[in-house]
Design a protein around this motif. Structure first.
Motif, PDB file in Angstrom:
ATOM      1  N   ALA A 146       0.828  -1.212   0.000  1.00  8.84           N
ATOM      2  CA  ALA A 146       0.000   0.000   0.000  1.00  8.84           C
ATOM      3  C   ALA A 146       0.860   1.259   0.000  1.00  8.84           C
ATOM      4  O   ALA A 146       0.577   2.220  -0.734  1.00  8.84           O
ATOM      5  CB  ALA A 146      -0.918  -0.007   1.213  1.00  8.84           C
ATOM      6  N   LEU A 147       1.901   1.269   0.817  1.00  7.61           N
ATOM      7  CA  LEU A 147       2.783   2.431   0.873  1.00  7.61           C
ATOM      8  C   LEU A 147       3.458   2.662  -0.470  1.00  7.61           C
ATOM      9  O   LEU A 147       3.562   3.800  -0.954  1.00  7.61           O
ATOM     10  CB  LEU A 147       3.830   2.237   1.968  1.00  7.61           C
ATOM     11  N   ALA A 148       3.902   1.586  -1.107  1.00  2.00           N
ATOM     12  CA  ALA A 148       4.574   1.711  -2.400  1.00  2.00           C
ATOM     13  C   ALA A 148       3.619   2.248  -3.472  1.00  2.00           C
ATOM     14  O   ALA A 148       4.001   3.099  -4.290  1.00  2.00           O
ATOM     15  CB  ALA A 148       5.141   0.355  -2.826  1.00  2.00           C
ATOM     16  N   VAL A 149       2.384   1.762  -3.474  1.00  2.53           N
ATOM     17  CA  VAL A 149       1.404   2.251  -4.452  1.00  2.53           C
ATOM     18  C   VAL A 149       1.094   3.722  -4.208  1.00  2.53           C
ATOM     19  O   VAL A 149       1.029   4.521  -5.149  1.00  2.53           O
ATOM     20  CB  VAL A 149       0.117   1.402  -4.395  1.00  2.53           C
ATOM     21  N   GLN A 150       0.927   4.092  -2.943  1.00  2.00           N
ATOM     22  CA  GLN A 150       0.618   5.492  -2.647  1.00  2.00           C
ATOM     23  C   GLN A 150       1.771   6.404  -3.045  1.00  2.00           C
ATOM     24  O   GLN A 150       1.557   7.504  -3.588  1.00  2.00           O
ATOM     25  CB  GLN A 150       0.286   5.668  -1.169  1.00  2.00           C
TER      26      GLN A 150
END
Length: 245
Positions: free
Chosen positions: A137-141
């Motif tokens: 999730a952090l990488a996508v954001q």
């Protein structure tokens, strides 16, 4: 013992072993189905979804989508994002076409109750599942500027506790109703035939990270055949969906 009897006995043994293995896996794991809820009458409506697990980008598929303005939902891992900045730049240049969602941090299956599935080591605990989901999730954001709403785990199979935990964190789980390429392992002709046979409401899964596999050519041909038939393509956020076990 006659040869035929020996062969029959061996065949029965092999089938018993295979069925026992399959039953064990099914007792632990859940593979969700996902369809578009109540697709309207008229042209077929399908959702193309692609996993980018690790490795590279299949430019054959990406070019087909961009050149023909075909929407799709991409599930990307942190591993893949780190190696494919150029491809992500293309994706981000076409926000009208691409929805980017969470495929996890290191492509670890969200399974706690068996040690491996399809030869892939599983998370093994809810804490490890959470790390996989949060890292993705952090990488996508960071890549898109938007928090992901959907999650699809590695292998798209889940233990019940992991599934409940991911849903409790607010994610919709991205199942599918038509497996186009079986992990990019199928011949091109088979993949094309599967995609071309999609029914209205299908959520199709394929892979966009295996440029060296023939399956990608089949994805392109299958999409072209759907286009020729007047199919309407949607992203997951564009429609109401219905999940089932």
């Amino acid at each position: 013992m006659p040869t035929l009897t020996i062969r029959t006995a061996l065949t029965g043994l092999v089938l018993s072993l295979l069925m026992g293995t399959a039953a064990s896996a099914k007792s632990h794991d859940i593979e969700l189905k996902l369809r578009i809820a109540a697709p309207p009458p008229g042209p077929r409506v399908v959702a193309l979804t692609f996993d980018a697990c690790s490795g590279a980008i299949d430019q054959r598929i990406l070019k087909e989508l961009v050149d023909n303005h075909i929407p799709a939902t991409l599930f990307v891992t942190h591993r893949w994002l780190k190696r494919n900045a150029t491809a992500m730049a293309v994706v981000m240049a076409h926000p009208e076409l691409f929805q980017v969602e969470n495929h996890g941090d290191q492509h670890v299956p969200a399974i706690t109750d068996i040690p491996s599935l399809y030869g892939v080591k599983t998370a093994g605990s809810l804490e490890a599942v959470q790390r996989e989901v949060d890292g993705g999730a952090l990488a996508v954001q960071q890549a898109t500027g938007k928090p992901p709403r959907w999650f699809r785990g590695a292998t798209a199979v889940y233990s019940r506790d992991a599934l409940d935990s991911i849903r409790a964190a607010g994610y919709s789980i991205a199942g599918f109703s038509l497996n186009a390429d079986m992990g990019a392992s199928l011949p091109a002709a088979t993949v094309a035939k599967r995609i071309a046979a999609a029914k209205s409401g299908d959520v199709i899964i394929a892979h966009i990270n295996q440029p060296g596999h023939p399956a990608g050519l089949g994805v392109v041909e299958g999409i072209q055949r759907l286009v020729a038939a007047g199919t309407v393509f949607v992203k997951l956020d564009d429609v109401q969906t219905q999940a089932s076990n």
